[in-house]
Design a protein around this motif. Structure first.
Motif, short mmCIF file in Angstrom:
data_model
loop_
_atom_site.label_atom_id
_atom_site.label_comp_id
_atom_site.label_asym_id
_atom_site.label_seq_id
_atom_site.Cartn_x
_atom_site.Cartn_y
_atom_site.Cartn_z
N SER A 28 -23.10 4.67 52.26
CA SER A 28 -22.30 5.83 51.89
C SER A 28 -21.03 5.42 51.16
O SER A 28 -20.63 6.06 50.18
N ASN A 29 -20.40 4.35 51.61
CA ASN A 29 -19.17 3.88 50.96
C ASN A 29 -19.44 3.34 49.57
O ASN A 29 -18.63 3.52 48.65
N SER A 32 -19.75 6.28 47.41
CA SER A 32 -18.42 6.85 47.16
C SER A 32 -17.67 6.02 46.12
O SER A 32 -16.95 6.57 45.27
N ALA A 155 -22.58 11.63 50.51
CA ALA A 155 -22.04 10.75 49.47
C ALA A 155 -22.93 10.76 48.23
O ALA A 155 -22.43 10.72 47.09
N ARG A 158 -22.23 13.78 46.04
CA ARG A 158 -21.00 13.62 45.26
C ARG A 158 -21.23 12.72 44.05
O ARG A 158 -20.72 12.98 42.96
N TRP A 257 -13.00 3.25 54.50
CA TRP A 257 -14.36 3.78 54.50
C TRP A 257 -15.33 2.75 55.09
O TRP A 257 -16.21 3.10 55.87
#
Length: 417
Positions: A28-29, A32, A155, A158, A257
């Motif tokens: 997820s990080n 991001s 994520a 986005r 994060w």
């Protein structure tokens, strides 16, 4: 009658839980980070600075989403059944209405060209708050795979929005529009994962609002501490410099994060046997990860800032290293502040508010002529919170019982008493 508490997880299960959640949050990080990599060069420093300032405002208003995750998980872990979804819907709607009402002020204060940017951001707060409640249900029921998928879908949505913005050449307000679509999709996935629990669990319980307010006080302090610098930079620096600062500060936030899974795993353990030792080991793991990140970025800061935003951001390479150091202190504060929420305490949170007010005053009245001055003040403020948290932990550690080997944190760093 409350149901019995679940038996503590075995060391093997704790290891698997920590590993799965850590990998999912790591993915997820990365997504991001790629979001920033795609969006920063697409908008350019001036517009990216405006986007980041308004987005930061949204992050601060979305604090209840994070509080829902912690409070709902704590309720379920202790046998107090609730999903919090009904309350989350009401709070998200109220926050959206507030943002829409302030759209003219926000557009003017952040030097934005359109009122649609704050309006669309405000609407995004509804699915964001609901997603926080869904995450709390999944965490509280120890459904790690479902929780991991929700992090990744959120994520990934986005990132898809950023890619659409790059391909279509969207403006700032249009970026917020596609982010609203992505957030709605993420909330829909969370609802699908929790649909059975939502039917089974009460949407709100007595005392939930009080606990949310108490947790929000601490979480809000942490979120403000780690985000207000971008808003101050947008106000005091030029449009170009505020965009460069926003990109460099992403490196610091990336450390938070990347280590947030440690803080989340601490929450359910704060009222169990050996909680203080768990927290010390968690802090050591976070510090080690932060130092690794600092070494990697310091070895080639120009390369990393160029990869993140392109040649137009290279002048801010020096800030990337400072922001990683800042992010490491933020990450340590995150563990200690989340542990306070898990233990239903607010002492360090109140101190963080004092530090935050002092930090903002110093920047507003004196140190705001350059990005370096702003980041320096923020480093000092974060260090005050981090060192205070460490001192409190060491004092508490003098009187603790032997370490609880079932800790998920101990499993993640491979240590046992």
């Amino acid at each position: 009658m409350k149901p019995r508490h679940a038996a503590p997880p075995s060391p093997w299960r704790a290891t698997l839980t920590g590993a799965v959640l850590g990998v999912a949050m790591g993915v997820s990080n990365v997504l991001s980070y790629l979001f920033v990599v795609v969006l920063a060069p697409t908008l350019g420093p001036a517009d990216f600075g405006g986007y980041s300032a308004l987005s930061t405002y949204g992050i601060l208003l979305a604090i209840p989403a994070g509080a829902f995750q912690v409070v709902v998980a704590r309720h379920l872990a202790s046998g107090e059944l609730t999903s919090g979804v009904r309350l989350a819907a009401w709070i998200g709607t109220a926050l959206a209405g507030l943002t829409v009402a302030l759209s003219t002020v926000l557009a003017s204060g952040f030097h934005l060209d359109s009122l649609w940017s704050p309006v669309l951001l405000g609407l995004t707060l509804i699915p964001m708050t609901l997603t926080g409640a869904f995450q709390g249900v999944l965490l509280g029921e120890q459904r790690v795979r479902g929780l991991s998928s929700l992090y990744i879908v959120t994520a990934g949505g986005r990132l898809a929005a950023a890619c659409a913005a790059a391909l279509l050449g969207l403006r700032v307000e249009e970026v917020f529009g596609v982010l609203l679509i992505a957030s709605t999709f993420g909330a829909a996935w969370g609802w699908w994962l929790c649909r059975e629990a939502i039917r089974r669990l009460p949407g709100a319980t007595r005392g939930l609002v009080t606990e949310l307010i108490k947790s929000n006080t601490t979480l809000a302090a942490f979120m403000a501490l780690t985000n207000v610098d971008v808003i101050l930079a947008r106000h005091f620096l030029s449009a170009h410099d505020s965009g460069g600062y926003a990109l460099a500060s992403t490196f610091g936030r990336a450390v938070c994060w990347a280590t947030q899974f440690v803080a989340l795993l601490v929450v359910p353990r704060m009222q169990s046997h050996g909680a203080t030792r768990v927290l010390l080991k968690a802090s050591g793991l976070v510090l080690a990860l932060g130092l690794v990140a600092l070494g990697v970025v310091a070895a080639a800061p120009r390369l990393w800032i160029r990869l993140a935003g392109g040649d137009q951001y290279v002048d801010f390479a020096y800030l990337a290293v400072a922001c990683v150091a800042l992010g490491t202190t933020w990450a340590l504060a995150q563990v200690w502040l989340f542990s306070e929420m898990g233990g239903n305490s607010a002492t360090l949170g109140l101190l963080t508010w004092v530090v935050l007010v002092t930090q903002c005053a110093v920047i507003a009245f004196w140190w705001h002529d350059s990005a370096a001055q702003i980041v320096t003040v923020c480093v000092v403020g974060a260090l005050v919170v981090a060192v205070t948290g460490l001192v409190r932990v060491l004092i508490a550690h003098q009187a603790v019982d032997p370490f609880d080997e079932t800790s998920a944190i101990a499993a993640t760093d491979g240590t046992r008493a």
